[in-house]
Write a protein that holds these residues in place. Sequence first.
Motif, PDB file in Angstrom:
ATOM      1  N   UNK A 174       0.869  -1.177   0.000  1.00 49.86           N
ATOM      2  CA  UNK A 174       0.000   0.000   0.000  1.00 49.86           C
ATOM      3  C   UNK A 174       0.906   1.226   0.000  1.00 49.86           C
ATOM      4  N   UNK A 175       0.758   2.069  -1.020  1.00 50.44           N
ATOM      5  CA  UNK A 175       1.536   3.292  -1.149  1.00 50.44           C
ATOM      6  C   UNK A 175       0.605   4.483  -1.010  1.00 50.44           C
ATOM      7  N   UNK A 176       0.945   5.396  -0.109  1.00 47.83           N
ATOM      8  CA  UNK A 176       0.121   6.575   0.141  1.00 47.83           C
ATOM      9  C   UNK A 176       0.916   7.812  -0.252  1.00 47.83           C
ATOM     10  N   UNK A 177       0.332   8.629  -1.116  1.00 48.46           N
ATOM     11  CA  UNK A 177       0.935   9.909  -1.496  1.00 48.46           C
ATOM     12  C   UNK A 177       0.467  10.947  -0.488  1.00 48.46           C
ATOM     13  N   UNK A 181       0.878  19.360   4.180  1.00 52.35           N
ATOM     14  CA  UNK A 181       2.079  18.631   3.757  1.00 52.35           C
ATOM     15  C   UNK A 181       3.018  19.419   2.859  1.00 52.35           C
ATOM     16  N   UNK A 182       2.542  20.163   1.906  1.00 52.22           N
ATOM     17  CA  UNK A 182       3.509  20.879   1.071  1.00 52.22           C
ATOM     18  C   UNK A 182       4.423  21.795   1.878  1.00 52.22           C
ATOM     19  N   UNK A 183       3.937  22.269   3.019  1.00 48.96           N
ATOM     20  CA  UNK A 183       4.754  23.150   3.833  1.00 48.96           C
ATOM     21  C   UNK A 183       5.761  22.349   4.668  1.00 48.96           C
ATOM     22  N   UNK A 184       5.333  21.221   5.255  1.00 53.14           N
ATOM     23  CA  UNK A 184       6.183  20.493   6.182  1.00 53.14           C
ATOM     24  C   UNK A 184       6.821  19.242   5.586  1.00 53.14           C
ATOM     25  N   UNK A 185       6.099  18.538   4.716  1.00 53.74           N
ATOM     26  CA  UNK A 185       6.592  17.273   4.157  1.00 53.74           C
ATOM     27  C   UNK A 185       6.404  17.242   2.645  1.00 53.74           C
ATOM     28  N   UNK A 186       7.187  17.964   1.900  1.00 55.67           N
ATOM     29  CA  UNK A 186       6.995  17.965   0.444  1.00 55.67           C
ATOM     30  C   UNK A 186       7.398  16.627  -0.165  1.00 55.67           C
TER      31      UNK A 186
END
Length: 147
Positions: A110-113, A121-126
């Motif tokens: 299982x792959x989660x984007x 997320x774009x701010x902390x985990x891009x």
Amino acid sequence: MKPRSRCKPRSKRRRTGNRRRGAAAVEFAICANIFFVLIFTCMEFARMNMIRNLAQDAAYFAARRAMVPGATAEEATAAADEVMSMMTNTGYEVNVEELDEDAPNVVVTVTVDFDEIALFAPMFLPNATIESTARIRTERYDGFYEQ
């Protein structure tokens, strides 16, 4: 001679209090930004941890569903979708390796984007992705159907 009035001079404290009123607002404006960023960061990492645990559970339950004789990859994918739908309906992919009668293991990934499902997320985990794989020994073997 006239007696002096016993009036107290105005307190310096009152005068400085009026001048500090604006300083308190400025201090709050600086500290509040840092505080809110810290709170949102904690929320995002907690959500990432929940998604990671959910992906692990989805892979495990999908592999459990596919380990029995006669199971299909569609059934395994449906089991993973059922678990992942507890938190999200989009942003993940389930991959079930080909199920053969002589395959000793079932492997489900299982792959989660995280960019698609995260709040900030774009701010902390891009470009973060979470991948979880479950590998379970099957109950299929050569002599199973001959009994």
